[in-house]
Design a protein around this motif. Sequence first.
Motif, PDB file in Angstrom:
ATOM      1  N   LEU A  61       0.565  -1.380   0.626  1.00 14.48           N
ATOM      2  CA  LEU A  61       0.258   0.086  -0.453  1.00 14.48           C
ATOM      3  C   LEU A  61       1.374   1.211  -0.236  1.00 14.48           C
ATOM      4  CD1 LEU A  61      -2.628  -0.765   2.409  1.00 14.48           C
ATOM      5  CD2 LEU A  61      -3.227  -0.490   0.291  1.00 14.48           C
ATOM      6  N   ILE A  62       2.576   1.336   0.637  1.00 13.24           N
ATOM      7  CA  ILE A  62       2.723   2.454   1.049  1.00 13.24           C
ATOM      8  C   ILE A  62       3.669   2.897  -0.697  1.00 13.24           C
ATOM      9  CG2 ILE A  62       5.031   3.294   1.616  1.00 13.24           C
ATOM     10  CD1 ILE A  62       3.997   1.676   4.572  1.00 13.24           C
ATOM     11  N   GLY A  63       3.451   1.912  -1.390  1.00 11.05           N
ATOM     12  CA  GLY A  63       4.401   1.888  -2.514  1.00 11.05           C
ATOM     13  C   GLY A  63       3.469   2.229  -3.332  1.00 11.05           C
ATOM     14  N   TYR A  64       1.832   1.824  -3.536  1.00  9.56           N
ATOM     15  CA  TYR A  64       0.776   2.077  -4.101  1.00  9.56           C
ATOM     16  C   TYR A  64       0.783   3.635  -4.399  1.00  9.56           C
ATOM     17  CZ  TYR A  64      -3.466   3.239  -6.426  1.00  9.56           C
ATOM     18  OH  TYR A  64      -4.282   3.940  -6.892  1.00  9.56           O
ATOM     19  N   PHE A  65       0.867   4.002  -2.556  1.00 13.56           N
ATOM     20  CA  PHE A  65       0.382   5.156  -2.348  1.00 13.56           C
ATOM     21  C   PHE A  65       1.660   6.466  -2.915  1.00 13.56           C
ATOM     22  CE2 PHE A  65      -1.950   4.284   1.366  1.00 13.56           C
ATOM     23  CZ  PHE A  65      -3.272   3.862   0.147  1.00 13.56           C
ATOM     24  N   PHE A  66       3.287   5.733  -2.415  1.00 13.88           N
ATOM     25  CA  PHE A  66       3.969   7.088  -2.975  1.00 13.88           C
ATOM     26  C   PHE A  66       4.246   6.986  -4.713  1.00 13.88           C
ATOM     27  CE2 PHE A  66       6.463   5.793   0.259  1.00 13.88           C
ATOM     28  CZ  PHE A  66       6.858   7.171   0.851  1.00 13.88           C
ATOM     29  N   LEU A  67       3.910   5.487  -5.998  1.00 12.07           N
ATOM     30  CA  LEU A  67       3.445   5.473  -7.116  1.00 12.07           C
ATOM     31  C   LEU A  67       2.226   6.937  -7.269  1.00 12.07           C
ATOM     32  CD1 LEU A  67       3.415   2.439  -8.511  1.00 12.07           C
ATOM     33  CD2 LEU A  67       5.201   4.086  -8.353  1.00 12.07           C
ATOM     34  N   ARG A  68       1.482   6.923  -6.360  1.00 16.50           N
ATOM     35  CA  ARG A  68       0.511   8.160  -6.659  1.00 16.50           C
ATOM     36  C   ARG A  68       0.618   9.257  -6.355  1.00 16.50           C
ATOM     37  NH1 ARG A  68      -4.916   6.346  -8.066  1.00 16.50           N
ATOM     38  NH2 ARG A  68      -4.970   8.283  -8.580  1.00 16.50           N
ATOM     39  N   LYS A  69       1.424   9.478  -5.863  1.00 14.13           N
ATOM     40  CA  LYS A  69       2.542  10.812  -5.358  1.00 14.13           C
ATOM     41  C   LYS A  69       2.787  11.608  -5.994  1.00 14.13           C
ATOM     42  CE  LYS A  69       4.864  13.540  -1.157  1.00 14.13           C
ATOM     43  NZ  LYS A  69       5.347  12.737   0.164  1.00 14.13           N
ATOM     44  N   SER A  70       3.514  11.058  -6.396  1.00 17.01           N
ATOM     45  CA  SER A  70       5.035  10.904  -7.688  1.00 17.01           C
ATOM     46  C   SER A  70       3.842  11.856  -8.596  1.00 17.01           C
ATOM     47  CB  SER A  70       5.616  10.081  -8.147  1.00 17.01           C
ATOM     48  OG  SER A  70       4.992   8.402  -8.852  1.00 17.01           O
ATOM     49  N   GLY A  71       2.755  11.281  -9.271  1.00 18.16           N
ATOM     50  CA  GLY A  71       2.135  11.093 -10.398  1.00 18.16           C
ATOM     51  C   GLY A  71       0.662  12.850  -9.864  1.00 18.16           C
ATOM     52  N   ALA A  72       0.752  13.005  -8.769  1.00 10.52           N
ATOM     53  CA  ALA A  72      -0.714  13.931  -7.927  1.00 10.52           C
ATOM     54  C   ALA A  72       0.697  15.781  -8.515  1.00 10.52           C
ATOM     55  CB  ALA A  72      -0.774  13.595  -7.418  1.00 10.52           C
ATOM     56  N   ASP A  73      -0.697  16.753  -8.182  1.00 13.02           N
ATOM     57  CA  ASP A  73       0.061  17.457  -8.379  1.00 13.02           C
ATOM     58  C   ASP A  73      -0.228  18.500  -6.924  1.00 13.02           C
ATOM     59  OD1 ASP A  73      -2.978  17.669  -7.281  1.00 13.02           O
ATOM     60  OD2 ASP A  73      -3.309  19.521  -8.785  1.00 13.02           O
ATOM     61  N   GLU A  74       0.569  19.074  -6.686  1.00 12.22           N
ATOM     62  CA  GLU A  74       0.692  19.945  -4.762  1.00 12.22           C
ATOM     63  C   GLU A  74      -0.351  19.394  -4.367  1.00 12.22           C
ATOM     64  OE1 GLU A  74       2.539  23.900  -3.564  1.00 12.22           O
ATOM     65  OE2 GLU A  74       3.569  23.466  -5.382  1.00 12.22           O
ATOM     66  N   MET A  75      -1.275  19.693  -4.880  1.00 11.53           N
ATOM     67  CA  MET A  75      -2.178  20.069  -3.724  1.00 11.53           C
ATOM     68  C   MET A  75      -2.767  17.878  -3.106  1.00 11.53           C
ATOM     69  SD  MET A  75      -3.638  22.361  -2.501  1.00 11.53           S
ATOM     70  CE  MET A  75      -5.413  22.556  -1.922  1.00 11.53           C
ATOM     71  N   ASP A  76      -2.901  17.003  -4.129  1.00  7.14           N
ATOM     72  CA  ASP A  76      -2.833  15.769  -4.018  1.00  7.14           C
ATOM     73  C   ASP A  76      -1.830  15.607  -3.325  1.00  7.14           C
ATOM     74  OD1 ASP A  76      -5.894  15.826  -5.015  1.00  7.14           O
ATOM     75  OD2 ASP A  76      -5.164  15.600  -7.223  1.00  7.14           O
ATOM     76  N   GLN A  77      -0.551  16.119  -3.471  1.00  5.98           N
ATOM     77  CA  GLN A  77       0.786  14.907  -2.607  1.00  5.98           C
ATOM     78  C   GLN A  77       0.332  14.838  -0.920  1.00  5.98           C
ATOM     79  OE1 GLN A  77       4.275  16.933  -4.250  1.00  5.98           O
ATOM     80  NE2 GLN A  77       3.883  15.594  -6.184  1.00  5.98           N
ATOM     81  N   LYS A  78      -0.187  16.426  -0.833  1.00  2.00           N
ATOM     82  CA  LYS A  78      -0.461  16.111   1.109  1.00  2.00           C
ATOM     83  C   LYS A  78      -1.792  15.266   1.236  1.00  2.00           C
ATOM     84  CE  LYS A  78       0.424  21.175   1.221  1.00  2.00           C
ATOM     85  NZ  LYS A  78      -0.483  22.672   0.826  1.00  2.00           N
ATOM     86  N   THR A  79      -2.342  15.007   0.571  1.00  2.00           N
ATOM     87  CA  THR A  79      -3.462  14.355   1.479  1.00  2.00           C
ATOM     88  C   THR A  79      -2.608  12.824   0.642  1.00  2.00           C
ATOM     89  OG1 THR A  79      -5.178  15.198  -0.152  1.00  2.00           O
ATOM     90  CG2 THR A  79      -5.375  12.737  -0.346  1.00  2.00           C
ATOM     91  N   TRP A  80      -2.060  12.307  -0.812  1.00  2.00           N
ATOM     92  CA  TRP A  80      -1.203  11.186  -1.038  1.00  2.00           C
ATOM     93  C   TRP A  80      -0.177  11.241   0.690  1.00  2.00           C
ATOM     94  CZ3 TRP A  80      -3.111   7.420  -2.699  1.00  2.00           C
ATOM     95  CH2 TRP A  80      -4.258   7.490  -3.835  1.00  2.00           C
ATOM     96  N   GLN A  81       0.109  11.877   1.083  1.00  2.00           N
ATOM     97  CA  GLN A  81       1.815  11.867   1.938  1.00  2.00           C
ATOM     98  C   GLN A  81       0.489  11.342   3.167  1.00  2.00           C
ATOM     99  OE1 GLN A  81       4.784  12.136   1.950  1.00  2.00           O
ATOM    100  NE2 GLN A  81       4.578  11.311   4.209  1.00  2.00           N
ATOM    101  N   LYS A  82      -0.118  12.051   3.600  1.00  2.00           N
ATOM    102  CA  LYS A  82      -1.520  11.749   5.059  1.00  2.00           C
ATOM    103  C   LYS A  82      -1.497   9.990   4.869  1.00  2.00           C
ATOM    104  CE  LYS A  82      -2.896  16.403   6.132  1.00  2.00           C
ATOM    105  NZ  LYS A  82      -5.027  17.068   5.854  1.00  2.00           N
ATOM    106  N   ARG A  83      -1.883   9.482   3.398  1.00  2.00           N
ATOM    107  CA  ARG A  83      -2.247   8.336   3.355  1.00  2.00           C
ATOM    108  C   ARG A  83      -0.406   7.647   3.248  1.00  2.00           C
ATOM    109  NH1 ARG A  83      -6.817   8.389  -1.935  1.00  2.00           N
ATOM    110  NH2 ARG A  83      -8.361   9.461  -0.837  1.00  2.00           N
ATOM    111  N   ILE A  84      -0.116   7.674   3.118  1.00  2.00           N
ATOM    112  CA  ILE A  84       1.454   6.868   3.290  1.00  2.00           C
ATOM    113  C   ILE A  84       1.880   7.425   5.476  1.00  2.00           C
ATOM    114  CG2 ILE A  84       3.681   7.044   3.026  1.00  2.00           C
ATOM    115  CD1 ILE A  84       3.426   8.669   0.381  1.00  2.00           C
ATOM    116  N   ASN A  85       1.177   8.288   5.782  1.00  2.00           N
ATOM    117  CA  ASN A  85       1.813   7.914   7.479  1.00  2.00           C
ATOM    118  C   ASN A  85       1.057   7.329   7.993  1.00  2.00           C
ATOM    119  OD1 ASN A  85       3.785  10.348   6.370  1.00  2.00           O
ATOM    120  ND2 ASN A  85       2.454  11.791   7.079  1.00  2.00           N
ATOM    121  N   THR A  86      -0.471   7.709   7.466  1.00  2.00           N
ATOM    122  CA  THR A  86      -1.688   6.619   7.777  1.00  2.00           C
ATOM    123  C   THR A  86      -1.343   4.503   7.940  1.00  2.00           C
ATOM    124  OG1 THR A  86      -3.165   7.975   8.137  1.00  2.00           O
ATOM    125  CG2 THR A  86      -4.072   5.872   8.464  1.00  2.00           C
ATOM    126  N   ALA A  87      -0.824   5.055   6.960  1.00  2.00           N
ATOM    127  CA  ALA A  87      -0.467   3.684   6.113  1.00  2.00           C
ATOM    128  C   ALA A  87       0.924   2.751   7.056  1.00  2.00           C
ATOM    129  CB  ALA A  87      -0.013   3.034   4.848  1.00  2.00           C
TER     130      ALA A  87
END
Length: 109
Positions: A61-87
């Motif tokens: 899951l963390i790997g998937y979230f990092f992949l999604r974070k790398s393709g996201a814009d600046e606003m979505d990167q914060k959301t994906w970082q929160k998901r990574i921390n939660t995981a």
Amino acid sequence: MKRFYKKTISILTIIFYILLQNTFVFAINLQNSKIAKGFENLVKDATSLLMLLAPIVGGLLIGYFFLRKSGADEMDQKTWQKRINTAIYSVVGVVVSSALINLIIGYFA
């Protein structure tokens, strides 16, 4: 109406008699019963499985979230970082709680 009260009092009397009746339970061999031993083995196996699967699933899951974070814009990167921390916190919590439950079961077995 009087008949209703008589039935209600009769039913309540029976219920209170059943609840307040002295019953003796001899549960000396509960710890040696098949149900207790089976439950103990089930908890040990489940906690061992959780300690094995949680890091694997969490890592995926963390790997998937990092992949999604790398393709996201600046606003979505914060959301994906929160998901990574939660995981990460969830994986650590599952592993620690499984180890603690396994340790407690080991002492009381």
